[in-house]
Design a protein around this motif. Structure first.
Motif, PDB file in Angstrom:
ATOM      1  N   ARG A  17       0.683  -1.116  -0.003  1.00 42.43           N
ATOM      2  CA  ARG A  17       0.142  -0.083  -0.022  1.00 42.43           C
ATOM      3  C   ARG A  17       0.903   1.297   0.033  1.00 42.43           C
ATOM      4  NH1 ARG A  17      -5.231   1.016   0.329  1.00 42.43           N
ATOM      5  NH2 ARG A  17      -5.839   3.366   1.017  1.00 42.43           N
ATOM      6  N   LYS A  18       1.957   1.399   0.899  1.00 34.06           N
ATOM      7  CA  LYS A  18       2.545   2.509   0.845  1.00 34.06           C
ATOM      8  C   LYS A  18       3.472   2.981  -0.382  1.00 34.06           C
ATOM      9  CE  LYS A  18       1.606   3.203   5.034  1.00 34.06           C
ATOM     10  NZ  LYS A  18       0.519   3.941   5.550  1.00 34.06           N
ATOM     11  N   PRO A  19       3.919   2.102  -1.250  1.00 34.94           N
ATOM     12  CA  PRO A  19       4.485   2.515  -2.548  1.00 34.94           C
ATOM     13  C   PRO A  19       3.308   3.021  -3.286  1.00 34.94           C
ATOM     14  CG  PRO A  19       5.599   0.395  -2.089  1.00 34.94           C
ATOM     15  CD  PRO A  19       4.274   0.802  -0.754  1.00 34.94           C
ATOM     16  N   LEU A  20       2.087   2.416  -3.484  1.00 37.01           N
ATOM     17  CA  LEU A  20       1.042   2.819  -4.004  1.00 37.01           C
ATOM     18  C   LEU A  20       0.449   4.224  -3.760  1.00 37.01           C
ATOM     19  CD1 LEU A  20      -0.957  -0.518  -4.509  1.00 37.01           C
ATOM     20  CD2 LEU A  20       0.363   0.600  -6.150  1.00 37.01           C
ATOM     21  N   GLU A  21       0.499   4.595  -2.295  1.00 40.09           N
ATOM     22  CA  GLU A  21       0.032   5.672  -1.798  1.00 40.09           C
ATOM     23  C   GLU A  21       1.063   6.799  -2.619  1.00 40.09           C
ATOM     24  OE1 GLU A  21      -0.221   5.053   2.212  1.00 40.09           O
ATOM     25  OE2 GLU A  21      -2.199   4.358   2.143  1.00 40.09           O
ATOM     26  N   LEU A  22       2.289   6.654  -2.316  1.00 42.08           N
ATOM     27  CA  LEU A  22       3.200   7.298  -2.938  1.00 42.08           C
ATOM     28  C   LEU A  22       3.259   7.655  -4.649  1.00 42.08           C
ATOM     29  CD1 LEU A  22       6.640   6.034  -1.205  1.00 42.08           C
ATOM     30  CD2 LEU A  22       5.180   8.093  -0.625  1.00 42.08           C
ATOM     31  N   LEU A  23       2.853   6.592  -5.142  1.00 38.72           N
ATOM     32  CA  LEU A  23       2.472   6.679  -6.636  1.00 38.72           C
ATOM     33  C   LEU A  23       1.671   7.560  -6.981  1.00 38.72           C
ATOM     34  CD1 LEU A  23       2.910   5.817  -9.578  1.00 38.72           C
ATOM     35  CD2 LEU A  23       1.442   3.989  -9.085  1.00 38.72           C
ATOM     36  N   ARG A  24       0.376   7.415  -6.141  1.00 38.94           N
ATOM     37  CA  ARG A  24      -0.674   8.567  -6.221  1.00 38.94           C
ATOM     38  C   ARG A  24      -0.308   9.732  -5.908  1.00 38.94           C
ATOM     39  NH1 ARG A  24      -5.866   7.826  -2.585  1.00 38.94           N
ATOM     40  NH2 ARG A  24      -4.373   8.666  -0.958  1.00 38.94           N
ATOM     41  N   ALA A  25       0.383  10.219  -5.114  1.00 43.63           N
ATOM     42  CA  ALA A  25       1.037  11.376  -4.744  1.00 43.63           C
ATOM     43  C   ALA A  25       1.913  11.964  -5.923  1.00 43.63           C
ATOM     44  CB  ALA A  25       1.646  11.620  -3.371  1.00 43.63           C
ATOM     45  N   LEU A  26       2.626  11.358  -6.546  1.00 45.45           N
ATOM     46  CA  LEU A  26       3.438  11.563  -7.602  1.00 45.45           C
ATOM     47  C   LEU A  26       2.598  11.657  -8.855  1.00 45.45           C
ATOM     48  CD1 LEU A  26       6.375   9.087  -7.224  1.00 45.45           C
ATOM     49  CD2 LEU A  26       6.592  11.593  -6.894  1.00 45.45           C
ATOM     50  N   LEU A  27       1.561  10.979  -9.062  1.00 42.67           N
ATOM     51  CA  LEU A  27       0.495  11.020 -10.272  1.00 42.67           C
ATOM     52  C   LEU A  27      -0.070  12.377  -9.989  1.00 42.67           C
ATOM     53  CD1 LEU A  27      -0.579   7.629 -10.443  1.00 42.67           C
ATOM     54  CD2 LEU A  27       0.566   8.811 -12.364  1.00 42.67           C
TER      55      LEU A  27
END
Length: 114
Positions: free
Chosen positions: A43-53
């Motif tokens: 989940r944490k890497p995906l949350e970072l991805l969303r923030a970057l997107l």
């Protein structure tokens, strides 16, 4: 976050499906697909991805990324680079000459693709 804010966030998340490079990030299903293959990712890497997107093309500061993935929590210094490394690996972006995620030295990270 109040009840209405949570509902609005959930409704907004359910509508977004991000297409970038050879990847698709589906916020509703909370999944990442790369080159047509579902990639298991925490989940944490995906949350970072969303923030970057959400801020593609801009450098997102380390503090902003920490708040996106670990809101209100103090984490060890290695947490952010470890999660970014996992995200890069999932995207096949570890040793690329044209990285999808660029590092802004001592500042943060930036999604380089539209």
């Amino acid at each position: 976050m109040g009840g209405a804010e949570v509902q609005n966030e959930t409704a907004r998340r359910q509508r977004r499906r991000w297409h970038f490079a050879a990847a698709i990030f589906d916020e509703c299903a909370w999944t990442l697909t790369v080159a047509g293959q579902l990639v298991p990712l925490e989940r944490k890497p995906l949350e970072l991805l969303r923030a970057l997107l959400e801020r593609a093309g801009e450098v997102v500061s380390k503090d902003e990324l920490l708040e996106a993935a670990w809101p209100g929590v103090v984490v060890v210094e290695a947490s952010l680079p470890t999660a970014i490394r996992k995200l890069r690996k999932a995207l096949g972006d570890e040793d690329s000459a044209r990285p999808i995620i660029a590092t802004g030295a001592r500042i943060g990270y930036r999604l380089t693709v539209p």
